[in-house]
Write a protein that holds these residues in place. Structure first.
Motif, PDB file in Angstrom:
ATOM      1  N   PRO A 179      40.408  25.025  31.502  1.00  0.00           N
ATOM      2  CA  PRO A 179      39.467  23.915  31.315  1.00  0.00           C
ATOM      3  C   PRO A 179      38.157  24.192  32.025  1.00  0.00           C
ATOM      4  N   LYS A 180      37.112  23.566  31.531  1.00  0.00           N
ATOM      5  CA  LYS A 180      35.790  23.800  32.117  1.00  0.00           C
ATOM      6  C   LYS A 180      35.211  22.487  32.630  1.00  0.00           C
ATOM      7  N   GLU A 181      34.392  22.616  33.666  1.00  0.00           N
ATOM      8  CA  GLU A 181      33.746  21.427  34.240  1.00  0.00           C
ATOM      9  C   GLU A 181      32.730  20.836  33.274  1.00  0.00           C
ATOM     10  N   ASP A 182      31.922  21.724  32.727  1.00  0.00           N
ATOM     11  CA  ASP A 182      30.824  21.234  31.896  1.00  0.00           C
ATOM     12  C   ASP A 182      31.217  21.295  30.429  1.00  0.00           C
ATOM     13  N   VAL A 183      30.674  20.374  29.683  1.00  0.00           N
ATOM     14  CA  VAL A 183      30.929  20.366  28.247  1.00  0.00           C
ATOM     15  C   VAL A 183      29.607  20.545  27.532  1.00  0.00           C
ATOM     16  N   GLU A 184      29.707  21.047  26.304  1.00  0.00           N
ATOM     17  CA  GLU A 184      28.468  21.259  25.571  1.00  0.00           C
ATOM     18  C   GLU A 184      27.856  19.904  25.232  1.00  0.00           C
ATOM     19  N   GLY A 185      26.628  19.710  25.636  1.00  0.00           N
ATOM     20  CA  GLY A 185      25.966  18.436  25.372  1.00  0.00           C
ATOM     21  C   GLY A 185      25.111  18.540  24.130  1.00  0.00           C
ATOM     22  N   LEU A 186      24.240  17.591  23.980  1.00  0.00           N
ATOM     23  CA  LEU A 186      23.314  17.636  22.862  1.00  0.00           C
ATOM     24  C   LEU A 186      22.273  18.707  23.136  1.00  0.00           C
TER      25      LEU A 186
END
Lengths: 452, 398
Positions: A179-186
């Motif tokens: 799992p990753k902390e950051d997610v792809e945003g806009l």
């Protein structure tokens, strides 16, 4: 009836494909493509391309050869003008096939997962076997070597380096997803950029290729044409083939075609007087014999068919009209619960007074179609007779309780003789003539008012 | 590898995986990376002279007919295999109505005569695609959003959460916003297309600005041309203008707090709160967002912001002490994650009639077993969820 897949073929190039090959190619044609934008069939177009001379072209012979314009092919849609050049697929030197194939984006990870779960399942199976073996281990009278030395089967295997090494390695080599902390945003410019609707794919366009589901039009790739199948149909009860199409995809004929249309006498309504509650009315029926044998017919009041005399199985089929589509559709509905009670027959308030005579229908004769003169018979029941058809006059009695405006239905059972022409085994040859029963439901419009 | 697989296929028929969604149906073979087809859950009905949706039914009879037609379409138009004597993995929600399951079983076993059906719940299958020991699965479907905690292949049933916050909710909100701007009434398909092409999930900061008196500069508006309406040339009748406000705010109902803990972030945190205390941290670090509705751009980052904010406020700030939130990305597109799980479970040797690899799939059943019992095992039924050593079983009450 059970429909079955009979043969695979491509609807565009009408080419057959063996089922094993179709399975390998994921049921897709290798040479035909659909437009990813409008799903029309793509056509191959040829252009003449002047190959660019290589900068360090050597001898003169090579130059002459290079001058020859080469035919290059690309795919184009005549409907929406999409071409394979739009998305940067290079032109191909051959007309069919050879188009680049893309590999699915997550294929590697998915195959890893599958291997892992296969290993887990194998391990489980092995554990289960081991447990069972332990449960039923027979203790002999004598001390065995393994008891003495403490060398059990599992230990011996592990010493020898055997055992479930393969499964173990697959289990150990698997890395769960991280799992990753950051997610792809806009994207940065999401709120300021103009949206070009022509660049975004619609849902059908995305879902046409489930592996990729491209979001932008520039990622659309030609879709290999999905194959079609020819279907054969089998009887649910006895597993016999009822219809089987010809193998050739261009042909629409059948190899086997055992439709009721060719075996059951045809009943058609010519005309009917207005049905009134408590009154009598006349019904004109036409009967036709579709078989090549003489047929003896008798009309009976609607009743469940008598039990078969010699234990032979008879299926009482119900058909309202003898049109093929209707009976097919109906049997689809009736067959769905083979072991459960059938659909309730409609309530019958109008009764037919069946004539107590046996009618004989001549065999079907295609040449007789051209005879015009219908023979009138001096009978109060039979109106006329013409080759294998005859018209009947029947009397209907309607129950006084019938409600005005409700559908007027009547039922009668047709008993008919049937000669089985399908050659069976030699022992069964004496049993070729059968007496079969069919209950026919007639829909005679609506009940009129009594005063009329 | 291909040849080896070919041999394996000859030995045993490849099972099919069926994920019947209320909007889209995913259908394909086990052991493959993506479904063969994703089609609308509807079929051509000659009686209606139009398409009929599978989930439009009044009674079991109608549902039976719908399912027969739909499966016929899937088997003979898209996947092109004989349904007979082939196993099926059915991907279903834990909250599927019993009536629907029973009818589907009846269709599969009696009409199509499949040899076995494995019933697998989507939450567990989604977790299966990760291979992680614990996962908090949020599925944003068409109708509902469901959250379930899956720990070592077992669903924590006690903490199951669901709310009607799916893609259809976004669509109705979009229709409302468009109608406010004076757009004509649009069909569902057009609305879906507008939603897919133009809508986005705005950031939390901007959402708050929209709610306040000083709205931010809206995103660019889009002129969406309507098919067949462009008769009057030059006039504005042939297109709908989708304002930036509608584009940004149509997904807001998913995150709106209404005091009933039904927003997406509340569903997730409620689920964590009701899960066993020793796995809460693991769950918060293994969040998987999937389902067709999750494909909206920006949904995950917004969800992350909302979660981080909700953790600082009551009722969560004094009950949950989570330091980090981590998100997974599944090896499939958002709308076919549960399907992929089914394909992996079926391909891994966990077909019908056998035990599944993860957590022992006790719900798999063969045809003969079904014909005997005429019912399916269900987790809500006392016949199935009473422990074997329960006193009621001793007294043959169950």
């Amino acid at each position: 009836m059970i429909p079955q897949v009979d043969s695979h073929y491509c609807a565009n190039c009408l080419e057959n494909m063996p089922s094993s090959e179709a399975r390998l190619k994921k049921n897709r044609c290798s040479s035909c493509f659909d437009c990813p934008s409008c799903f029309h069939t793509l056509s191959t177009r040829a252009t003449l391309a002047q190959p660019r001379p290589a900068p360090e072209a050597g001898g003169g012979d090579a130059k002459v050869e290079n001058k020859q314009p080469k035919k290059m092919y690309y795919l184009s849609c005549f409907n929406c003008r999409w071409t394979s050049r739009d998305v940067g697929i290079p032109d191909q030197p051959v007309a069919s096939g050879g188009w680049p194939e893309r590999s699915a984006p997550h294929a590697a990870r998915v195959s890893q997962l599958l291997e892992h779960y296969r290993a887990v399942a194998q391990q489980e199976k092995q554990d289960k076997l081991e447990r069972e073996r332990k449960k039923f281990a027979i203790r002999g009278k004598y001390i065995t070597l393994t008891d003495k030395t403490g060398l059990t089967g599992a230990v011996a295997r592990s010493i020898a380096g055997l055992g479930d090494a393969g499964a173990g390695a697959a289990l150990a080599g698997f890395a769960p997803a991280v799992p990753k902390e950051d997610v792809e945003g806009l994207p940065e410019d999401a709120f300021t950029k103009e949206v070009n609707l022509k660049q975004i794919t619609s849902m059908p366009q995305r879902l046409a290729s489930p592996e990729w589901q491209p979001v932008s039009v520039s990622r659309l790739h030609p879709l290999a044409k999905l194959l079609s199948v020819k279907r054969s149909q089998r009887c649910r009860a006895c597993d016999h083939n009822l219809t089987k199409p010809e193998y050739n995809p261009g042909s629409i004929k059948f190899k086997i075609e055992l439709l009721a249309y060719y075996h059951v006498p045809e009943v058609k309504i010519i005309s009917c007087e207005m049905i009134k509650p408590g009154a009598k009315s006349t019904l004109l029926l036409k009967l036709a014999n579709p078989t090549g044998h003489e047929m003896a017919l008798q009309l009976l009041p609607a009743a469940p068919p008598p039990p078969p005399p010699h234990g032979e199985t008879e299926a009482a089929t119900e058909d309202k009209d003898d049109s093929i589509e209707k009976s097919l559709d109906k049997s689809l509905k009736l067959d769905k619960e083979p072991r459960w009670p059938h659909v309730e027959p409609p309530a019958i308030l109008t009764r037919v007074t069946p004539p107590a005579v046996t009618l004989t229908l001549a065999p079907r004769d295609d040449a007789a179609e051209y005879d015009d003169d219908a023979r009138h018979e001096p009978s109060h029941i039979i109106l006329w007779r013409k080759s294998n058809k005859l018209a009947l006059r029947l009397e209907l009695t309607t129950d006084p309780a019938a409600v005005e405006g409700s559908p007027a239905r009547t039922a009668l059972t047709v008993e008919y003789s049937y000669r089985n022409t399908v050659p069976q085994s030699i022992t069964a040859s004496q049993n070729r003539d059968h007496t079969l029963y069919t209950t026919v439901y007639l829909d005679l419009g609506t009940v009129g008012s009594a005063g009329l | 590898m291909a040849l080896y697989e070919g041999i394996a296929l000859i030995q045993e028929k490849q099972a099919v995986v069926l994920d019947l969604g209320s909007e889209y149906t995913k259908f394909g073979f086990t052991g493959e990376a993506a479904p063969r087809c994703i089609v609308r859950s509807e079929f051509w009905s000659p009686g209606l002279r139009g398409y009929k949706r599978v989930f439009d039914y009044k009674d079991d009879e109608e549902l039976y007919d719908n399912l027969v037609h739909m499966l016929h379409l899937l088997y003979f138009r898209h996947v092109l295999v004989n349904p007979k004597e082939r196993r099926v993995v059915v991907v279903e929600s834990l909250l599927t109505p019993t009536r629907f399951r029973e009818t589907l079983a009846k269709v599969l076993f009696t009409h199509y005569e499949v040899s076995g059906v494995a019933w697998a719940d989507s939450g567990r299958l989604c977790a299966l695609t990760l291979g992680a020991p614990a996962a908090l699965v949020l599925e944003v479907g068409a109708r509902e959003a469901e959250v379930c905690a899956v720990i070592h292949g077992c669903v924590v049933l006690r903490s199951l959460q669901a709310a009607p916050r799916g893609a259809l909710r976004v669509r109705t909100e979009l229709a409302r916003l468009l109608a406010e701007d004076g757009a004509p009434a649009l069909t569902d398909h057009v609305l879906e297309d507008i939603m897919v092409k133009t809508c986005l999930v705005t950031t939390r900061e901007r959402a708050q600005q929209w709610a306040s008196d000083s709205p931010p500069t809206p995103a660019k508006s889009v002129r969406y041309p309507l098919a067949g309406a462009g008769r009057g040339r030059g006039g504005p009748g042939g297109a709908v203008t989708v304002e930036g406000r509608a584009r940004e705010l149509s997904a807001e109902p998913l995150f709106a707090e209404d005091g009933e803990y039904c927003s997406l972030q509340d569903l997730l945190l409620q689920c964590i709160m009701q899960s066993p205390i020793d796995c809460r941290r693991a769950l918060a670090e293994n969040i998987l967002v999937c389902g067709g509705g999750a494909a909206l751009p920006g949904l995950r980052s917004r969800l992350r912001e909302e979660l981080a904010h909700a953790l600082t406020e009551p009722p969560y700030c004094d009950r949950l002490h989570l330091t980090s939130l981590k998100f997974h990305s599944a090896p499939a597109h958002a709308n076919s994650v549960a399907w992929l799980g089914g394909a992996a479970a079926g391909g891994g040797g966990a077909g019908a009639g056998r035990r599944g690899p993860a957590g022992g799939d006790a719900r798999a059943g063969g045809r003969d077993a079904w014909l005997r019992a005429r019912r399916l095992k269900d987790w809500v039924c006392l016949l199935d969820n009473t422990p074997p050593d329960h006193p009621a079983r001793e007294h043959h009450l169950i």
